[in-house]
Design a protein around this motif. Structure first.
Motif, mmCIF file in Angstrom:
data_model
loop_
_atom_site.group_PDB
_atom_site.id
_atom_site.type_symbol
_atom_site.label_atom_id
_atom_site.label_comp_id
_atom_site.label_asym_id
_atom_site.label_seq_id
_atom_site.Cartn_x
_atom_site.Cartn_y
_atom_site.Cartn_z
ATOM 1 N N PRO A 150 10.173 4.524 15.493
ATOM 2 C CA PRO A 150 10.545 4.233 15.137
ATOM 3 C C PRO A 150 11.697 3.174 14.704
ATOM 4 N N ARG A 160 4.004 3.364 21.880
ATOM 5 C CA ARG A 160 4.433 3.892 21.032
ATOM 6 C C ARG A 160 5.369 3.883 21.333
ATOM 7 N N ASN A 171 -5.550 2.116 14.094
ATOM 8 C CA ASN A 171 -4.003 1.445 13.631
ATOM 9 C C ASN A 171 -5.034 -0.017 14.466
ATOM 10 N N ARG A 215 0.939 1.939 4.295
ATOM 11 C CA ARG A 215 0.948 3.367 6.074
ATOM 12 C C ARG A 215 1.839 3.814 5.995
ATOM 13 N N VAL A 220 0.294 6.050 12.736
ATOM 14 C CA VAL A 220 0.143 5.940 11.447
ATOM 15 C C VAL A 220 0.770 7.495 10.763
ATOM 16 N N THR A 223 4.971 -3.708 6.851
ATOM 17 C CA THR A 223 4.921 -3.108 8.321
ATOM 18 C C THR A 223 5.446 -4.811 9.528
ATOM 19 N N LEU A 250 5.279 -0.999 14.324
ATOM 20 C CA LEU A 250 5.895 0.943 14.188
ATOM 21 C C LEU A 250 4.777 1.937 15.083
ATOM 22 N N ASN A 275 1.777 -2.825 4.049
ATOM 23 C CA ASN A 275 1.100 -3.027 4.559
ATOM 24 C C ASN A 275 0.228 -4.380 4.558
ATOM 25 N N ASP A 295 4.626 5.696 9.109
ATOM 26 C CA ASP A 295 4.901 6.265 10.305
ATOM 27 C C ASP A 295 5.315 6.993 10.618
#
Length: 515
Positions: free
Chosen positions: A306, A303, A336, A494, A319, A432, A316, A503, A496
Protein backbone atom coordinates in the motif's frame (compact mmCIF):
# COMPACT_ATOMS: atom_id res chain seq x y z
CA UNK A 1 -58.33 -23.03 -28.24
CA UNK A 2 -57.78 -26.80 -28.40
CA UNK A 3 -55.24 -28.07 -30.90
CA UNK A 4 -54.00 -31.11 -28.97
CA UNK A 5 -52.84 -33.76 -31.45
CA UNK A 6 -52.52 -31.38 -34.38
CA UNK A 7 -49.43 -31.92 -36.54
CA UNK A 8 -47.63 -28.71 -37.54
CA UNK A 9 -45.44 -28.64 -40.67
CA UNK A 10 -46.00 -32.37 -41.09
CA UNK A 11 -43.71 -33.28 -38.16
CA UNK A 12 -44.47 -31.45 -34.88
CA UNK A 13 -47.36 -33.14 -33.04
CA UNK A 14 -48.78 -30.79 -30.43
CA UNK A 15 -49.35 -31.98 -26.87
CA UNK A 16 -50.20 -30.04 -23.75
CA UNK A 17 -50.26 -26.30 -23.47
CA UNK A 18 -47.33 -25.13 -21.31
CA UNK A 19 -47.52 -21.35 -21.47
CA UNK A 20 -49.03 -18.23 -22.96
CA UNK A 21 -48.23 -14.57 -23.40
CA UNK A 22 -49.21 -11.42 -25.21
CA UNK A 23 -48.08 -12.77 -28.58
CA UNK A 24 -49.29 -16.35 -28.44
CA UNK A 25 -49.48 -19.79 -26.84
CA UNK A 26 -46.66 -22.29 -26.25
CA UNK A 27 -47.23 -26.02 -26.64
CA UNK A 28 -45.14 -29.02 -25.77
CA UNK A 29 -44.79 -31.05 -28.95
CA UNK A 30 -43.10 -34.16 -30.35
CA UNK A 31 -40.80 -33.87 -33.34
CA UNK A 32 -41.77 -37.01 -35.28
CA UNK A 33 -38.81 -36.66 -37.62
CA UNK A 34 -36.02 -36.34 -35.05
CA UNK A 35 -37.87 -38.06 -32.16
CA UNK A 36 -37.37 -35.29 -29.64
CA UNK A 37 -39.55 -33.07 -27.48
CA UNK A 38 -39.78 -29.45 -28.57
CA UNK A 39 -41.73 -26.34 -27.65
CA UNK A 40 -43.90 -24.83 -30.37
CA UNK A 41 -45.04 -21.24 -30.06
CA UNK A 42 -48.31 -20.55 -31.80
CA UNK A 43 -48.30 -16.83 -32.61
CA UNK A 44 -51.79 -15.32 -32.57
CA UNK A 45 -53.34 -12.23 -34.09
CA UNK A 46 -54.96 -9.91 -31.58
CA UNK A 47 -58.73 -9.28 -31.84
CA UNK A 48 -59.65 -6.18 -33.78
CA UNK A 49 -56.33 -5.86 -35.61
CA UNK A 50 -56.45 -4.24 -39.02
CA UNK A 51 -54.88 -5.90 -42.04
CA UNK A 52 -51.85 -3.62 -41.74
CA UNK A 53 -51.46 -4.43 -38.04
CA UNK A 54 -51.76 -8.14 -38.77
CA UNK A 55 -49.07 -7.88 -41.42
CA UNK A 56 -46.80 -6.05 -39.00
CA UNK A 57 -47.40 -8.76 -36.37
CA UNK A 58 -46.34 -11.42 -38.87
CA UNK A 59 -43.17 -9.56 -39.72
CA UNK A 60 -42.43 -9.11 -36.02
CA UNK A 61 -42.90 -12.85 -35.46
CA UNK A 62 -40.51 -13.71 -38.27
CA UNK A 63 -38.06 -11.22 -36.87
CA UNK A 64 -38.22 -12.96 -33.48
CA UNK A 65 -37.28 -16.21 -35.17
CA UNK A 66 -34.35 -14.66 -37.02
CA UNK A 67 -33.01 -12.90 -33.94
CA UNK A 68 -33.35 -15.87 -31.60
CA UNK A 69 -31.81 -18.25 -34.15
CA UNK A 70 -28.78 -15.95 -34.36
CA UNK A 71 -28.02 -16.54 -30.68
CA UNK A 72 -26.65 -19.94 -29.70
CA UNK A 73 -25.80 -20.07 -26.00
CA UNK A 74 -26.33 -22.69 -23.26
CA UNK A 75 -28.25 -20.14 -21.16
CA UNK A 76 -30.58 -18.99 -23.96
CA UNK A 77 -33.52 -20.97 -25.34
CA UNK A 78 -32.69 -22.00 -28.92
CA UNK A 79 -35.02 -21.57 -31.89
CA UNK A 80 -34.93 -24.57 -34.24
CA UNK A 81 -37.44 -23.68 -36.95
CA UNK A 82 -40.03 -21.19 -38.17
CA UNK A 83 -42.94 -22.61 -40.17
CA UNK A 84 -45.94 -21.13 -41.94
CA UNK A 85 -49.11 -23.20 -41.74
CA UNK A 86 -51.06 -20.79 -43.90
CA UNK A 87 -53.37 -19.89 -41.02
CA UNK A 88 -52.28 -16.28 -40.65
CA UNK A 89 -49.26 -16.42 -38.36
CA UNK A 90 -45.93 -18.28 -38.25
CA UNK A 91 -45.15 -20.98 -35.68
CA UNK A 92 -41.82 -20.96 -33.85
CA UNK A 93 -40.24 -24.31 -32.99
CA UNK A 94 -37.94 -24.00 -29.98
CA UNK A 95 -35.87 -25.97 -27.53
CA UNK A 96 -38.05 -27.57 -24.85
CA UNK A 97 -36.84 -26.90 -21.29
CA UNK A 98 -38.61 -28.80 -18.47
CA UNK A 99 -38.78 -25.82 -16.15
CA UNK A 100 -40.63 -23.20 -14.19
CA UNK A 101 -40.27 -19.50 -14.77
CA UNK A 102 -38.55 -17.46 -12.08
CA UNK A 103 -41.84 -15.60 -11.77
CA UNK A 104 -43.67 -18.84 -10.89
CA UNK A 105 -40.96 -19.80 -8.40
CA UNK A 106 -41.25 -16.41 -6.69
CA UNK A 107 -45.03 -16.82 -6.53
CA UNK A 108 -44.42 -20.08 -4.65
CA UNK A 109 -41.49 -19.08 -2.42
CA UNK A 110 -41.83 -15.32 -2.09
CA UNK A 111 -38.10 -14.62 -2.44
CA UNK A 112 -34.75 -16.38 -2.83
CA UNK A 113 -31.52 -16.27 -0.81
CA UNK A 114 -28.97 -13.81 -2.26
CA UNK A 115 -26.54 -16.52 -3.37
CA UNK A 116 -29.24 -18.42 -5.25
CA UNK A 117 -30.49 -15.22 -6.90
CA UNK A 118 -26.92 -14.32 -7.84
CA UNK A 119 -26.39 -17.75 -9.46
CA UNK A 120 -29.47 -17.19 -11.60
CA UNK A 121 -28.32 -13.68 -12.47
CA UNK A 122 -24.86 -14.97 -13.42
CA UNK A 123 -26.26 -17.43 -15.98
CA UNK A 124 -28.70 -14.92 -17.47
CA UNK A 125 -25.92 -12.32 -17.69
CA UNK A 126 -23.77 -14.85 -19.54
CA UNK A 127 -26.46 -15.31 -22.20
CA UNK A 128 -27.15 -11.59 -22.48
CA UNK A 129 -23.44 -10.81 -22.83
CA UNK A 130 -23.39 -13.15 -25.83
CA UNK A 131 -26.54 -11.50 -27.20
CA UNK A 132 -25.02 -8.04 -26.88
CA UNK A 133 -21.85 -9.23 -28.59
CA UNK A 134 -24.06 -10.43 -31.47
CA UNK A 135 -25.74 -7.02 -31.67
CA UNK A 136 -28.96 -8.12 -29.95
CA UNK A 137 -30.74 -6.20 -27.18
CA UNK A 138 -33.37 -8.33 -25.40
CA UNK A 139 -35.51 -5.41 -24.14
CA UNK A 140 -37.80 -7.53 -21.92
CA UNK A 141 -35.66 -9.13 -19.22
CA UNK A 142 -37.97 -10.07 -16.35
CA UNK A 143 -38.69 -13.04 -14.04
CA UNK A 144 -41.32 -14.38 -16.44
CA UNK A 145 -38.69 -14.77 -19.16
CA UNK A 146 -36.15 -16.59 -16.98
CA UNK A 147 -36.61 -20.37 -16.99
CA UNK A 148 -35.29 -22.52 -14.15
CA UNK A 149 -34.79 -26.11 -15.24
CA UNK A 150 -35.43 -29.17 -13.12
CA UNK A 151 -31.71 -29.99 -13.35
CA UNK A 152 -30.62 -26.53 -12.18
CA UNK A 153 -30.15 -24.99 -15.62
CA UNK A 154 -31.04 -21.35 -16.16
CA UNK A 155 -32.16 -19.99 -19.53
CA UNK A 156 -33.45 -16.66 -20.83
CA UNK A 157 -36.26 -16.86 -23.35
CA UNK A 158 -38.67 -14.75 -25.40
CA UNK A 159 -36.70 -12.49 -27.69
CA UNK A 160 -40.03 -11.49 -29.24
CA UNK A 161 -39.52 -7.75 -28.88
CA UNK A 162 -35.74 -7.86 -29.19
CA UNK A 163 -33.90 -5.62 -31.57
CA UNK A 164 -30.91 -6.76 -33.56
CA UNK A 165 -28.41 -4.57 -35.35
CA UNK A 166 -29.17 -4.66 -39.07
CA UNK A 167 -32.84 -5.61 -38.69
CA UNK A 168 -35.50 -3.14 -39.66
CA UNK A 169 -37.48 -1.76 -36.75
CA UNK A 170 -40.84 -3.50 -36.46
CA UNK A 171 -42.73 -1.94 -33.58
CA UNK A 172 -46.40 -1.13 -33.49
CA UNK A 173 -47.30 2.49 -32.91
CA UNK A 174 -47.67 3.05 -29.19
CA UNK A 175 -46.21 -0.36 -28.35
CA UNK A 176 -44.05 -0.28 -25.23
CA UNK A 177 -40.98 -2.50 -25.49
CA UNK A 178 -40.75 -4.24 -22.14
CA UNK A 179 -42.60 -4.80 -18.88
CA UNK A 180 -43.03 -1.55 -16.86
CA UNK A 181 -41.92 -2.92 -13.47
CA UNK A 182 -38.54 -3.96 -14.90
CA UNK A 183 -37.90 -1.16 -17.39
CA UNK A 184 -34.84 1.04 -17.21
CA UNK A 185 -35.62 4.73 -16.49
CA UNK A 186 -34.39 5.86 -19.90
CA UNK A 187 -36.89 3.53 -21.62
CA UNK A 188 -39.74 4.92 -19.54
CA UNK A 189 -38.65 8.37 -20.74
CA UNK A 190 -38.97 7.28 -24.37
CA UNK A 191 -35.33 6.63 -25.29
CA UNK A 192 -34.22 3.68 -27.41
CA UNK A 193 -33.15 0.51 -25.59
CA UNK A 194 -29.44 -0.29 -25.37
CA UNK A 195 -27.38 -3.07 -23.74
CA UNK A 196 -27.28 -0.84 -20.64
CA UNK A 197 -31.08 -1.10 -20.50
CA UNK A 198 -30.79 -4.89 -20.33
CA UNK A 199 -28.26 -4.47 -17.48
CA UNK A 200 -30.81 -2.47 -15.50
CA UNK A 201 -33.63 -4.94 -16.22
CA UNK A 202 -31.49 -7.91 -15.16
CA UNK A 203 -30.55 -6.12 -11.93
CA UNK A 204 -34.25 -5.38 -11.37
CA UNK A 205 -35.02 -9.06 -11.94
CA UNK A 206 -32.38 -10.19 -9.40
CA UNK A 207 -33.63 -7.49 -7.01
CA UNK A 208 -37.15 -8.96 -7.28
CA UNK A 209 -35.75 -12.43 -6.63
CA UNK A 210 -34.25 -11.41 -3.25
CA UNK A 211 -36.86 -8.84 -2.19
CA UNK A 212 -40.03 -10.44 -3.53
CA UNK A 213 -41.02 -7.24 -5.39
CA UNK A 214 -39.33 -5.25 -8.19
CA UNK A 215 -37.32 -2.12 -7.28
CA UNK A 216 -40.13 0.26 -8.23
CA UNK A 217 -42.78 -1.79 -6.47
CA UNK A 218 -46.00 -3.00 -8.05
CA UNK A 219 -49.02 -1.04 -9.21
CA UNK A 220 -52.25 -1.77 -11.06
CA UNK A 221 -51.84 1.58 -12.77
CA UNK A 222 -49.21 1.16 -15.51
CA UNK A 223 -48.97 4.91 -16.15
CA UNK A 224 -48.28 5.63 -12.48
CA UNK A 225 -45.67 2.88 -12.47
CA UNK A 226 -44.04 4.28 -15.60
CA UNK A 227 -43.84 7.70 -13.96
CA UNK A 228 -42.11 6.16 -10.94
CA UNK A 229 -39.71 4.24 -13.20
CA UNK A 230 -38.85 7.41 -15.12
CA UNK A 231 -37.96 9.16 -11.85
CA UNK A 232 -35.38 6.47 -11.08
CA UNK A 233 -36.39 6.41 -7.40
CA UNK A 234 -35.88 2.83 -6.30
CA UNK A 235 -36.33 1.41 -2.83
CA UNK A 236 -32.97 0.15 -1.49
CA UNK A 237 -33.01 -3.64 -0.96
CA UNK A 238 -33.39 -4.95 2.59
CA UNK A 239 -32.62 -8.66 2.12
CA UNK A 240 -29.92 -8.60 -0.57
CA UNK A 241 -26.87 -9.25 1.64
CA UNK A 242 -23.76 -9.41 -0.55
CA UNK A 243 -25.88 -8.36 -3.54
CA UNK A 244 -26.68 -4.95 -2.04
CA UNK A 245 -23.74 -3.03 -3.48
CA UNK A 246 -23.76 -4.48 -7.03
CA UNK A 247 -27.55 -4.12 -7.29
CA UNK A 248 -27.52 -0.47 -6.22
CA UNK A 249 -24.78 0.32 -8.71
CA UNK A 250 -26.36 -1.64 -11.58
CA UNK A 251 -29.67 0.12 -10.92
CA UNK A 252 -28.10 3.53 -11.54
CA UNK A 253 -30.60 5.89 -13.15
CA UNK A 254 -28.10 6.98 -15.81
CA UNK A 255 -27.23 4.26 -18.37
CA UNK A 256 -23.67 5.62 -18.74
CA UNK A 257 -23.06 4.77 -15.06
CA UNK A 258 -23.74 1.04 -15.59
CA UNK A 259 -21.04 -1.46 -16.50
CA UNK A 260 -21.38 -3.98 -19.31
CA UNK A 261 -22.95 -7.42 -19.04
CA UNK A 262 -19.60 -9.21 -18.79
CA UNK A 263 -18.83 -7.31 -15.58
CA UNK A 264 -22.34 -8.12 -14.32
CA UNK A 265 -21.68 -11.82 -14.88
CA UNK A 266 -18.45 -11.69 -12.89
CA UNK A 267 -20.04 -9.77 -10.01
CA UNK A 268 -22.97 -12.20 -9.81
CA UNK A 269 -20.56 -15.11 -9.95
CA UNK A 270 -18.58 -13.71 -7.00
CA UNK A 271 -21.72 -13.36 -4.86
CA UNK A 272 -22.96 -16.80 -5.94
CA UNK A 273 -19.75 -18.25 -4.49
CA UNK A 274 -20.25 -16.36 -1.23
CA UNK A 275 -17.71 -13.61 -1.91
CA UNK A 276 -17.99 -9.82 -2.01
CA UNK A 277 -18.48 -8.59 -5.56
CA UNK A 278 -15.97 -6.03 -6.81
CA UNK A 279 -17.29 -2.49 -6.70
CA UNK A 280 -17.94 -1.23 -10.18
CA UNK A 281 -16.28 1.92 -11.44
CA UNK A 282 -18.79 2.75 -14.15
CA UNK A 283 -17.58 3.93 -17.52
CA UNK A 284 -19.28 5.69 -20.38
CA UNK A 285 -19.38 3.34 -23.39
CA UNK A 286 -18.88 4.62 -26.91
CA UNK A 287 -22.40 5.48 -28.13
CA UNK A 288 -21.85 4.63 -31.79
CA UNK A 289 -21.42 0.87 -31.57
CA UNK A 290 -22.49 -2.06 -29.49
CA UNK A 291 -18.95 -3.40 -29.73
CA UNK A 292 -17.71 -0.45 -27.72
CA UNK A 293 -19.91 -1.65 -24.87
CA UNK A 294 -18.38 -5.12 -25.00
CA UNK A 295 -14.72 -4.29 -24.50
CA UNK A 296 -12.48 -7.08 -23.23
CA UNK A 297 -11.54 -7.26 -19.58
CA UNK A 298 -8.26 -5.71 -18.58
CA UNK A 299 -5.98 -7.52 -16.12
CA UNK A 300 -5.82 -6.08 -12.60
CA UNK A 301 -2.76 -4.07 -11.59
CA UNK A 302 0.22 -5.98 -10.14
CA UNK A 303 0.18 -6.62 -6.43
CA UNK A 304 2.22 -4.17 -4.41
CA UNK A 305 2.53 -2.69 -0.94
CA UNK A 306 0.00 0.00 0.00
CA UNK A 307 1.30 3.48 -0.87
CA UNK A 308 1.28 6.54 1.33
CA UNK A 309 -2.28 7.77 0.98
CA UNK A 310 -1.29 11.44 1.31
CA UNK A 311 0.61 11.63 -1.94
CA UNK A 312 0.32 8.46 -4.05
CA UNK A 313 -2.32 7.37 -6.53
CA UNK A 314 -0.77 3.97 -7.28
CA UNK A 315 -3.04 0.93 -7.56
CA UNK A 316 -4.23 -0.66 -4.34
CA UNK A 317 -3.10 -4.17 -3.43
CA UNK A 318 -5.75 -6.89 -3.13
CA UNK A 319 -8.88 -6.31 -1.09
CA UNK A 320 -7.69 -8.77 1.55
CA UNK A 321 -4.11 -9.99 2.06
CA UNK A 322 -3.47 -13.64 1.18
CA UNK A 323 -2.76 -14.74 4.73
CA UNK A 324 -6.21 -13.55 5.84
CA UNK A 325 -8.26 -14.76 2.86
CA UNK A 326 -10.94 -17.27 3.94
CA UNK A 327 -10.68 -20.80 2.61
CA UNK A 328 -12.28 -21.13 -0.80
CA UNK A 329 -12.23 -17.41 -1.60
CA UNK A 330 -10.86 -16.64 -5.08
CA UNK A 331 -7.76 -14.55 -5.60
CA UNK A 332 -8.41 -10.87 -4.84
CA UNK A 333 -7.39 -9.97 -8.37
CA UNK A 334 -10.57 -11.70 -9.53
CA UNK A 335 -12.64 -9.80 -7.01
CA UNK A 336 -11.20 -6.50 -8.17
CA UNK A 337 -11.43 -7.17 -11.88
CA UNK A 338 -14.72 -5.30 -12.32
CA UNK A 339 -13.24 -2.16 -10.79
CA UNK A 340 -10.07 -2.50 -12.86
CA UNK A 341 -12.13 -2.73 -16.03
CA UNK A 342 -14.02 0.42 -15.24
CA UNK A 343 -10.83 2.37 -14.56
CA UNK A 344 -9.17 1.11 -17.75
CA UNK A 345 -12.15 2.19 -19.83
CA UNK A 346 -13.10 5.46 -18.08
CA UNK A 347 -12.49 8.53 -20.19
CA UNK A 348 -13.26 11.45 -17.93
CA UNK A 349 -12.66 15.00 -19.12
CA UNK A 350 -12.63 17.85 -16.64
CA UNK A 351 -16.13 18.97 -17.66
CA UNK A 352 -17.53 15.48 -17.11
CA UNK A 353 -15.77 15.31 -13.74
CA UNK A 354 -17.74 18.33 -12.67
CA UNK A 355 -21.04 16.72 -13.61
CA UNK A 356 -20.20 13.47 -11.83
CA UNK A 357 -19.15 15.14 -8.61
CA UNK A 358 -22.13 17.47 -8.57
CA UNK A 359 -24.45 14.49 -9.12
CA UNK A 360 -22.90 12.47 -6.32
CA UNK A 361 -22.22 15.18 -3.76
CA UNK A 362 -24.60 17.93 -4.92
CA UNK A 363 -24.12 20.74 -2.33
CA UNK A 364 -23.40 21.26 1.32
CA UNK A 365 -25.63 22.35 4.21
CA UNK A 366 -24.17 24.64 6.87
CA UNK A 367 -23.97 22.60 10.09
CA UNK A 368 -22.58 24.36 13.13
CA UNK A 369 -21.54 22.04 15.92
CA UNK A 370 -22.48 18.76 14.17
CA UNK A 371 -26.30 19.08 14.11
CA UNK A 372 -26.91 17.86 10.59
CA UNK A 373 -29.60 15.36 11.62
CA UNK A 374 -29.30 12.46 14.02
CA UNK A 375 -26.87 9.91 12.65
CA UNK A 376 -27.26 6.27 13.47
CA UNK A 377 -24.66 3.88 14.68
CA UNK A 378 -23.17 6.30 17.26
CA UNK A 379 -21.16 9.49 16.86
CA UNK A 380 -22.19 12.68 15.13
CA UNK A 381 -23.07 13.32 11.54
CA UNK A 382 -20.44 14.73 9.20
CA UNK A 383 -20.34 18.49 9.08
CA UNK A 384 -18.64 21.23 7.19
CA UNK A 385 -18.28 24.79 8.36
CA UNK A 386 -15.49 27.27 7.84
CA UNK A 387 -12.24 26.06 6.37
CA UNK A 388 -10.51 23.64 8.73
CA UNK A 389 -6.97 22.40 9.00
CA UNK A 390 -5.50 18.93 8.95
CA UNK A 391 -5.36 18.95 12.73
CA UNK A 392 -9.18 18.78 12.89
CA UNK A 393 -9.21 15.43 11.07
CA UNK A 394 -8.82 12.39 13.34
CA UNK A 395 -5.64 10.42 12.75
CA UNK A 396 -6.22 7.45 10.43
CA UNK A 397 -5.51 4.34 12.49
CA UNK A 398 -4.42 1.20 10.60
CA UNK A 399 -7.09 -1.45 9.98
CA UNK A 400 -5.16 -4.71 9.96
CA UNK A 401 -8.06 -7.13 10.40
CA UNK A 402 -11.52 -7.34 8.85
CA UNK A 403 -13.07 -3.89 9.29
CA UNK A 404 -16.11 -3.38 11.47
CA UNK A 405 -19.29 -1.58 10.54
CA UNK A 406 -18.38 1.20 12.97
CA UNK A 407 -15.03 1.75 11.22
CA UNK A 408 -16.67 1.96 7.79
CA UNK A 409 -19.29 4.39 9.07
CA UNK A 410 -16.61 6.54 10.70
CA UNK A 411 -14.60 6.62 7.47
CA UNK A 412 -17.55 8.13 5.60
CA UNK A 413 -18.17 10.63 8.39
CA UNK A 414 -14.51 11.68 8.48
CA UNK A 415 -14.35 12.12 4.72
CA UNK A 416 -17.47 14.28 4.52
CA UNK A 417 -16.48 16.32 7.58
CA UNK A 418 -13.88 17.98 5.32
CA UNK A 419 -16.16 18.78 2.35
CA UNK A 420 -16.27 21.13 0.60
CA UNK A 421 -13.56 23.41 2.03
CA UNK A 422 -11.72 21.61 4.82
CA UNK A 423 -8.63 19.42 4.60
CA UNK A 424 -9.36 18.26 1.05
CA UNK A 425 -5.98 16.58 0.62
CA UNK A 426 -6.78 14.29 3.55
CA UNK A 427 -10.29 13.69 2.22
CA UNK A 428 -8.94 12.87 -1.26
CA UNK A 429 -6.59 10.31 0.31
CA UNK A 430 -9.63 8.47 1.71
CA UNK A 431 -10.69 7.48 -1.83
CA UNK A 432 -9.24 4.46 -3.62
CA UNK A 433 -7.04 5.19 -6.65
CA UNK A 434 -9.77 3.55 -8.76
CA UNK A 435 -12.34 6.09 -7.61
CA UNK A 436 -9.85 8.97 -7.83
CA UNK A 437 -9.38 8.03 -11.49
CA UNK A 438 -13.12 8.24 -12.01
CA UNK A 439 -13.30 11.67 -10.35
CA UNK A 440 -10.36 12.98 -12.36
CA UNK A 441 -7.50 15.06 -11.00
CA UNK A 442 -7.42 16.18 -7.37
CA UNK A 443 -7.27 19.84 -8.40
CA UNK A 444 -10.32 19.54 -10.67
CA UNK A 445 -12.23 17.75 -7.89
CA UNK A 446 -11.38 20.52 -5.40
CA UNK A 447 -12.34 23.21 -7.88
CA UNK A 448 -15.71 21.58 -8.55
CA UNK A 449 -16.48 21.29 -4.85
CA UNK A 450 -15.65 24.96 -4.30
CA UNK A 451 -17.75 26.15 -7.23
CA UNK A 452 -20.83 23.95 -6.79
CA UNK A 453 -21.80 24.02 -3.13
CA UNK A 454 -21.81 25.99 0.08
CA UNK A 455 -22.06 23.12 2.52
CA UNK A 456 -22.80 19.42 2.87
CA UNK A 457 -23.56 17.30 5.93
CA UNK A 458 -24.59 13.70 6.51
CA UNK A 459 -27.27 12.19 8.71
CA UNK A 460 -28.49 8.64 9.30
CA UNK A 461 -25.02 7.25 8.55
CA UNK A 462 -25.06 3.47 9.01
CA UNK A 463 -23.88 0.21 7.52
CA UNK A 464 -26.38 -1.36 5.16
CA UNK A 465 -27.87 -4.54 6.57
CA UNK A 466 -24.78 -5.19 8.67
CA UNK A 467 -22.52 -5.34 5.61
CA UNK A 468 -19.30 -3.59 6.67
CA UNK A 469 -18.47 -2.79 3.03
CA UNK A 470 -21.70 -0.84 2.38
CA UNK A 471 -22.62 2.43 4.12
CA UNK A 472 -25.78 4.47 3.51
CA UNK A 473 -26.52 8.04 4.55
CA UNK A 474 -28.61 11.10 3.75
CA UNK A 475 -26.59 13.99 2.33
CA UNK A 476 -27.99 17.44 3.16
CA UNK A 477 -26.74 19.90 0.58
CA UNK A 478 -26.83 23.65 0.26
CA UNK A 479 -26.00 24.79 -3.25
CA UNK A 480 -24.42 28.04 -4.32
CA UNK A 481 -27.87 29.49 -5.07
CA UNK A 482 -28.89 28.74 -1.44
CA UNK A 483 -31.29 25.97 -2.47
CA UNK A 484 -31.21 22.91 -0.22
CA UNK A 485 -31.79 19.25 -1.04
CA UNK A 486 -31.55 15.88 0.65
CA UNK A 487 -29.86 13.15 -1.40
CA UNK A 488 -29.81 9.53 -0.14
CA UNK A 489 -26.36 8.05 -0.80
CA UNK A 490 -24.70 4.64 -0.81
CA UNK A 491 -20.94 4.23 -0.27
CA UNK A 492 -18.87 1.19 -1.22
CA UNK A 493 -15.95 0.50 1.10
CA UNK A 494 -12.73 -1.33 0.15
CA UNK A 495 -10.10 -2.77 2.51
CA UNK A 496 -6.54 -3.31 1.30
CA UNK A 497 -5.38 -5.31 4.30
CA UNK A 498 -3.98 -2.27 6.11
CA UNK A 499 -6.56 0.49 5.66
CA UNK A 500 -10.11 1.10 4.45
CA UNK A 501 -11.12 3.53 1.69
CA UNK A 502 -14.26 4.77 -0.05
CA UNK A 503 -14.37 3.12 -3.47
CA UNK A 504 -17.61 4.57 -4.84
CA UNK A 505 -20.42 7.00 -4.01
CA UNK A 506 -23.83 6.31 -5.55
CA UNK A 507 -27.01 8.36 -5.49
CA UNK A 508 -30.02 6.35 -4.31
CA UNK A 509 -32.91 7.82 -6.27
CA UNK A 510 -33.58 11.50 -6.79
CA UNK A 511 -32.84 14.38 -4.43
CA UNK A 512 -35.74 16.00 -2.57
CA UNK A 513 -35.96 19.72 -1.72
CA UNK A 514 -35.43 20.85 1.88
CA UNK A 515 -36.49 24.11 3.45
Amino acid sequence: MTVDGRVVAGRYRLGRRIGSGAMGVVWQAHDELLYRTVAVKQLLLQPGQSEAEADEAKRRAMREGRIAARLQHPNAVSVFDVVDEGDGMPWLVMEYVPSKSLSAVLDERGSLPPQEAARIGMHVASALAAAHAAGIVHRDVKPGNVLLGEDGTVKITDFGISRAAGDGTVTATGMLAGTPAYLAPEIAKGHDPTPASDVFSLAATVYAAVEGVPPFGLSDNPLALLHKVASGQITPPQQAGLLTTPLMELLAAEPTERVDMNAVREAMGAVASGQHAPSFVAHQPAPATVAAQQRPHQPPPPRQQPPSRATSTAALPPVRPPQQRPVGEPEPSKLNRGAAIGVALAVVAAAVVGVLVVQMLNSKQQNNGGTGGGSQGGGTSATSGPSTTASTLPSRQPVTSDPTAEQSVQLVRDLYSQLPSGDLAAAWAMYTPDYQAKLGSESAWKSTLASSMQSISLSNVQSKGGDVYVVVADAHITKKDNSKVKQPMLFSIRWDGKQIFVNNETKVGAATPES
